[in-house]
Design a protein around this motif. Structure first.
Motif, mmCIF file in Angstrom:
data_model
loop_
_atom_site.group_PDB
_atom_site.id
_atom_site.type_symbol
_atom_site.label_atom_id
_atom_site.label_comp_id
_atom_site.label_asym_id
_atom_site.label_seq_id
_atom_site.Cartn_x
_atom_site.Cartn_y
_atom_site.Cartn_z
ATOM 1 N N TRP A 4 0.840 -1.191 0.000
ATOM 2 C CA TRP A 4 0.000 0.000 0.000
ATOM 3 C C TRP A 4 0.879 1.246 0.000
ATOM 4 C CZ3 TRP A 4 -0.945 4.028 3.489
ATOM 5 C CH2 TRP A 4 -2.150 4.721 3.350
ATOM 6 N N ALA A 15 -2.373 9.774 -0.436
ATOM 7 C CA ALA A 15 -1.411 10.667 -1.066
ATOM 8 C C ALA A 15 -1.995 12.066 -1.218
ATOM 9 C CB ALA A 15 -0.980 10.118 -2.434
ATOM 10 N N LYS A 16 -3.269 12.148 -1.617
ATOM 11 C CA LYS A 16 -3.918 13.457 -1.756
ATOM 12 C C LYS A 16 -3.963 14.170 -0.417
ATOM 13 C CE LYS A 16 -6.772 12.663 -5.832
ATOM 14 N NZ LYS A 16 -8.140 12.480 -6.344
ATOM 15 N N GLU A 59 -4.323 6.399 -3.220
ATOM 16 C CA GLU A 59 -4.519 7.703 -3.858
ATOM 17 C C GLU A 59 -5.102 8.714 -2.871
ATOM 18 O OE1 GLU A 59 -6.293 9.649 -7.963
ATOM 19 O OE2 GLU A 59 -7.063 7.714 -7.311
ATOM 20 N N GLU A 60 -6.079 8.289 -2.067
ATOM 21 C CA GLU A 60 -6.678 9.185 -1.083
ATOM 22 C C GLU A 60 -5.645 9.619 -0.047
ATOM 23 O OE1 GLU A 60 -11.275 7.475 -1.061
ATOM 24 O OE2 GLU A 60 -9.767 6.525 0.189
ATOM 25 N N GLU A 62 2.334 1.946 -3.317
ATOM 26 C CA GLU A 62 1.351 2.604 -4.191
ATOM 27 C C GLU A 62 1.218 4.080 -3.834
ATOM 28 O OE1 GLU A 62 -2.375 0.645 -5.205
ATOM 29 O OE2 GLU A 62 -1.601 -1.184 -4.285
ATOM 30 N N VAL A 63 1.200 4.394 -2.526
ATOM 31 C CA VAL A 63 1.132 5.794 -2.093
ATOM 32 C C VAL A 63 2.320 6.558 -2.670
ATOM 33 C CG1 VAL A 63 1.307 7.350 -0.113
ATOM 34 C CG2 VAL A 63 -0.180 5.351 0.028
ATOM 35 N N THR A 66 -7.680 4.613 0.289
ATOM 36 C CA THR A 66 -6.934 4.069 -0.833
ATOM 37 C C THR A 66 -5.573 4.763 -0.855
ATOM 38 O OG1 THR A 66 -7.645 5.736 -2.425
ATOM 39 C CG2 THR A 66 -9.062 3.769 -2.191
ATOM 40 N N ALA A 95 3.532 11.257 -8.601
ATOM 41 C CA ALA A 95 2.647 11.823 -9.621
ATOM 42 C C ALA A 95 2.181 13.223 -9.225
ATOM 43 C CB ALA A 95 1.442 10.904 -9.837
ATOM 44 N N GLY A 96 2.122 13.478 -7.911
ATOM 45 C CA GLY A 96 1.699 14.783 -7.422
ATOM 46 C C GLY A 96 2.823 15.810 -7.368
ATOM 47 N N PHE A 111 1.700 7.750 -6.111
ATOM 48 C CA PHE A 111 0.795 8.891 -6.194
ATOM 49 C C PHE A 111 1.473 10.173 -5.714
ATOM 50 C CE2 PHE A 111 -2.472 5.483 -6.208
ATOM 51 C CZ PHE A 111 -3.117 5.847 -7.372
#
Length: 66
Positions: free
Chosen positions: A18, A61-62, A58-59, A21-22, A56, A28-29, A25
């Motif tokens: 996990w 990381a945001k 993505e959440e 994956e973070v 998730t 990517a940010g 992201f």
């Protein structure tokens, strides 16, 4: 002498994957890979909480980039 490999439990492996994956992201940010890795390491307790809270990658990381 053979090196004894540590066996990780499925939950720990899931958390590690996990976080990987973070990291993607975060990159990517706009973070560099090194910045993303450092941030995850420095804030591992926060990220672990997000994992167990069901976010998730993505959440999480945001939220970290906010």
């Amino acid at each position: 002498m053979a090196k004894k490999e540590e066996e990780l439990d499925p939950e720990t492996l899931a958390l590690i994957n996990w976080c990987i994956e973070v990291e993607g992201f975060l990159v990517a940010g706009g973070a560099t890979v090194a910045e993303a890795q450092d941030h995850i390491e420095e804030q591992i307790e926060w990220f672990t909480d997000q994992f167990y809270d069901g976010l998730t990658p993505e959440e999480a990381a945001k939220a970290a980039l906010a």
